[in-house]
Design an enzyme around this catalytic site. Structure first.
Site, PDB file in Angstrom:
ATOM      1  N   ASP A  10    -123.232 -15.624 -19.895  1.00  0.00           N
ATOM      2  CA  ASP A  10    -122.995 -16.987 -20.338  1.00  0.00           C
ATOM      3  C   ASP A  10    -122.062 -17.608 -19.304  1.00  0.00           C
ATOM      4  OD1 ASP A  10    -120.537 -18.310 -22.425  1.00  0.00           O
ATOM      5  OD2 ASP A  10    -122.505 -19.227 -22.201  1.00  0.00           O
ATOM      6  N   ASP A  12    -119.896 -21.120 -19.787  1.00  0.00           N
ATOM      7  CA  ASP A  12    -118.715 -21.773 -20.330  1.00  0.00           C
ATOM      8  C   ASP A  12    -117.976 -20.866 -21.297  1.00  0.00           C
ATOM      9  OD1 ASP A  12    -120.841 -24.474 -20.182  1.00  0.00           O
ATOM     10  OD2 ASP A  12    -118.981 -24.395 -19.046  1.00  0.00           O
TER      11      ASP A  12
END
Ligand code: XBP
Ligand code: MG
Length: 256
Positions: A10, A12
């Site tokens: 991922d 953020d």
């Protein structure tokens, strides 16, 4: 027994702590530039983060705080234009070096590549944000470290839907049994789990109190020598840092 072939990161909150001092500030700059008196505080943004996607988050804010604005003609175009302006401000902040990678991320990426693991990204954020972050923090070749960068509107449904992970796996020609996801939020864990993936979580200020049921391990970061990571739930970290050997052990243990 499938062996671990790839790590899917991922962006953020996982690769970098981008939300509070990056995205939120860029949203506020776009609002001010448009002459709007909308201002997202750190706390208010934390609430709005339960909705993934910047355009979707603006719409949620309007639904809650300015429902009348949603009735105005051309509101979809206005939201799109505001979000484009936000992306422009965010990318400028990244290019200015405003957001570093989280401790231990570059070390783990180097270790994983040296160990022959394939690397990918599965994120809700806009592709230009990913490229800018990777270039600003890892150099011009930063994006090329990742075989697949699956980002933004490339899939119909955003996290917590599994679409972005399913898409990344398909692009790599892998099954969920051959990859491990690295996430920071409950929406991300649900997305990865619903795609059939095992997932390891590194929390941050916005996500530490979320429900990470189904994650193999929950830590406060990846850790660096001299700055150890702390296990918060799930499998215990044997040493000070999250390394490839530990990820492989947790993965193999989860898939006997
Ligand atoms: C988190 C998100 C994104 C960002 C903002 O993405 O929900 O929407 O907050 O980026 P990740 P955009 O999956 O990496 O945790 O404004 O470009 O959507
Ligand atoms: Mg995240």
């Amino acid at each position: 027994m499938a062996t671990l072939q790839a790590l899917i990161f991922d962006v953020d909150g996982t690769l970098a702590d981008t939300e509070r001092d990056g995205h939120r500030v860029a949203f506020n700059r776009a609002f001010a530039e448009a002459g709007l008196d909308w201002e997202w505080s750190v706390e208010r943004y934390g609430e709005l983060l339960r909705v993934t996607g910047g355009k979707e988050r603006i719409r949620q804010y309007l639904t809650e705080d300015h429902p009348g604005v949603l009735e105005e003609p051309g509101i979809d175009d206005r939201i799109r234009a505001l979000h484009e302006a936000k992306t422009r401000h965010y990318v400028a902040m990244l290019e200015g070096g405003a957001i570093p990678l989280r401790p231990g991320v570059e070390r783990l990426l180097d270790e994983a590549a040296a160990a022959g693991l394939r690397l990918a990204i599965a994120t809700t954020t806009t592709p230009a944000n990913v490229t800018a972050l990777l270039r600003a923090t890892l150099g011009e070749d930063g994006p090329a470290r990742f075989e697949v960068i699956a980002a933004g509107d490339i899939v119909p449904a955003k996290k917590p839907a599994p679409d972005i992970y399913t898409h990344a796996l398909a692009e790599m020609g892998l099954t969920a049994a051959e990859a491990l996801a690295l996430e920071d939020s409950d929406n991300g864990v649900r997305s990865a789990r619903d795609a059939g993936l095992e997932v390891v979580v590194t929390t941050n200020d916005y996500t530490r109190d979320q429900d990470f049921s189904g994650a193999l391990a929950v830590l406060d970061g990846f850790g660096e020598p001299g700055a150890p990571a702390r296990s918060l739930a799930g499998a215990e970290l044997p040493g000070d840092v999250v390394d490839v050997a530990t990820l492989r052990r947790w993965f193999d243990h989860a898939r006997p």
